[in-house]
Write a protein that holds these residues in place. Structure first.
Motif, PDB file in Angstrom:
ATOM      1  N   GLU A  17       0.710  -1.307   0.312  1.00 36.48           N
ATOM      2  CA  GLU A  17      -0.339   0.526   0.125  1.00 36.48           C
ATOM      3  C   GLU A  17       1.054   0.990  -0.279  1.00 36.48           C
ATOM      4  O   GLU A  17       1.053   1.505   1.369  1.00 36.48           O
ATOM      5  N   TRP A  29      -0.985   7.134  -0.931  1.00 38.93           N
ATOM      6  CA  TRP A  29      -1.268   8.198  -2.280  1.00 38.93           C
ATOM      7  C   TRP A  29       0.154   8.949  -2.568  1.00 38.93           C
ATOM      8  O   TRP A  29      -0.528   9.641  -3.681  1.00 38.93           O
ATOM      9  N   GLU A  30       0.267  10.015  -1.624  1.00 38.48           N
ATOM     10  CA  GLU A  30       1.073  11.410  -2.009  1.00 38.48           C
ATOM     11  C   GLU A  30       1.834  10.706  -2.814  1.00 38.48           C
ATOM     12  O   GLU A  30       2.887  11.699  -4.348  1.00 38.48           O
ATOM     13  N   LEU A  40       2.446   7.515  -5.033  1.00 38.98           N
ATOM     14  CA  LEU A  40       1.532   7.518  -6.234  1.00 38.98           C
ATOM     15  C   LEU A  40       1.454   8.426  -7.740  1.00 38.98           C
ATOM     16  O   LEU A  40       1.320   8.753  -8.633  1.00 38.98           O
ATOM     17  N   PHE A  41       0.804   9.701  -6.491  1.00 35.57           N
ATOM     18  CA  PHE A  41       0.437  10.611  -7.652  1.00 35.57           C
ATOM     19  C   PHE A  41       1.460  11.686  -8.039  1.00 35.57           C
ATOM     20  O   PHE A  41       1.663  12.164  -8.538  1.00 35.57           O
ATOM     21  N   TYR A  96      -3.250   1.610 -11.607  1.00 38.07           N
ATOM     22  CA  TYR A  96      -2.131   1.192  -9.979  1.00 38.07           C
ATOM     23  C   TYR A  96      -2.912  -0.379  -9.964  1.00 38.07           C
ATOM     24  O   TYR A  96      -4.162  -0.603  -9.834  1.00 38.07           O
TER      25      TYR A  96
END
Length: 434
Positions: A396, A399-400, A402-403, A421
């Protein structure tokens, strides 16, 4: 495979977790070798095993009929779970779902008289002796990719025979961005090994043009790889070919029931070898799982920057580029994968994941760039954690992070307008997409 002292043969009668079972026993420093129930009794005896363990998830009359050949073998035997129903008269044991194999390990120690002497330190000594015995005073050509497996094999063979090893680094055009420069710097400049560099990019990509089916791609890459080695070896007259084959490669390439269609996937250094191969193979880590290979590398003094690199498949980006490979789309994948790796290092997440990489997906989607409509390609990101590549859990990633990866990819990689993803574990998926 080389024979190992105090070998326990684990007969797989249909057990989904057979590799985990083998690793659990190995953690007690007992060498365990997996064979399918279709193996002959004669082949089993070639390993001079100290004992046999039978494992199965469910009883099966077809399998039970094949097990009678093992009953007459004069050695300790134990049947675990459903295998006990197919082997009347054989000692029985129960293994929990969490692979608590204490009872089985106790069987190995007491009934089979194993001493728990199989360590990686002992393995290094044994492997070096095996290489010297096999090679004698002749020379070896090694396929060096810069990955963990081939690097450890290079170190083992170099320790055994020194300058009689020639490392051949083949650039098949399917490497990560900047990979050729890095590999040459490490092995030529730092380790002073004899290295021959062969740029065969056009040769490989021409052969792969228009090929979509994953197994065909793997076979083509494998065959071409061996052909390139044959040509490189001609200059040195080396009769031996070193390879970084590891145990999961072999287990995934051999069908349990003898049916080729049940193979999980072939590997470039297991499947696709031509019948007229003129090399004798030297495969010193073919008995090891990935984490064991890393441990051997540390014993040999290889640096963390090499040992702790994320695993990279032998066919390279060929199995991360879904569908037919084109030079333009391969460039997109290399650029996107490089961004993923850079951001992992920048964020401190590289060491927290076992493998994180980009995949080229051969579909197009509608998007927008600079206020204009686009119809461009898709890149997927996959991040997993694993110990031995047998199973894998999805990571996991924040998010930051992945962004940031996504934003850079769509802005910097020409021809890509969407990033997705992959959240599929192994099983049901494999680690690579092909």
């Amino acid at each position: 495979m080389k024979r190992t002292k105090e070998t326990i043969v684990l007969i797989n009668c249909g057990c989904a977790g057979v590799q985990k079972f083998a690793r659990a026993i190995r953690s007690h420093h007992i060498y365990t070798m997996v064979m399918p129930y279709t193996v002959t009794a004669e082949r089993v005896m070639e390993e001079a095993p100290s004992g046999l363990i039978f494992v199965a998830d469910a009883a099966c009359d077809k399998v039970a009929a094949q097990l009678a050949k093992f009953q007459a073998l004069d050695m300790p035997k134990i049947a675990v779970n459903a295998a006990a129903d197919m082997l009347p008269g054989v000692k029985k044991a129960n293994a929990k779902d969490d692979l608590d194999v204490a009872e089985v390990c106790d069987f190995c120690m007491k009934d089979c008289a194993c001493t728990g002497s199989w360590t990686m330190e002992n393995f290094v000594e044994e492997a070096v002796a095996d290489i010297r015995a096999q090679v004698g005073d002749q020379t070896v050509v090694l396929g060096l990719s810069g990955g963990v497996d081939s690097s450890v094999v290079a170190a083992l063979i170099h320790k055994a025979i020194g300058d009689r090893l020639t490392c051949v680094f083949v650039n098949h055009g399917l490497l990560r961005k900047h990979e050729p420069e890095m590999v040459r710097q490490i092995f030529e400049d730092t380790f002073k090994m004899k290295l021959v560099y062969v740029d065969a990019t056009d040769r490989f990509l021409d052969k792969l043009a228009g090929v979509e089916e994953p197994e065909r791609k793997r076979k083509i890459i494998g065959k071409e790889f061996i052909d390139v080695f044959a040509e490189a070896a001609a200059a040195t007259n080396a009769p031996f070919l070193g390879q970084g084959t590891i145990y999961p490669d072999i287990l995934e390439s051999i069908p349990l029931d003898g049916n080729p269609e049940s193979v999980i996937k072939s590997h470039h250094n297991v499947g696709g070898l031509p019948e007229d191969l003129k090399f004798q193979l030297v495969e010193p880590v073919e008995r090891l799982f990935k984490d064991e290979v890393r441990e051997v590398g540390r014993i040999l003094g290889l640096p963390s920057v090499m040992l702790d690199r994320h695993p990279f498949p032998g066919p390279g980006l060929g199995v991360r580029h879904v569908g037919a490979i084109k030079r333009e789309t391969l460039r997109m994948l290399q650029d996107a994968d490089n961004i993923v790796t850079e951001e992992l290092h920048n964020s401190g997440w590289y060491a927290k994941t076992w493998q994180t990489f980009a995949i080229f997906v051969p579909v197009k989607s509608v998007g927008m760039k600079d206020g204009k409509r686009t119809y461009e390609h898709v890149i997927a990101i996959r991040s997993i954690n694993s110990v031995d590549a047998v199973t894998a859990d999805v990571v996991e990633l924040p998010w930051e992070l992945l962004f940031k990866m996504s934003n850079r990819i769509v802005k910097e990689v020409e021809g890509v307008n969407r990033v997705v993803y992959d959240i599929t574990g192994k099983p049901p998926g494999t680690i690579e997409w092909e």
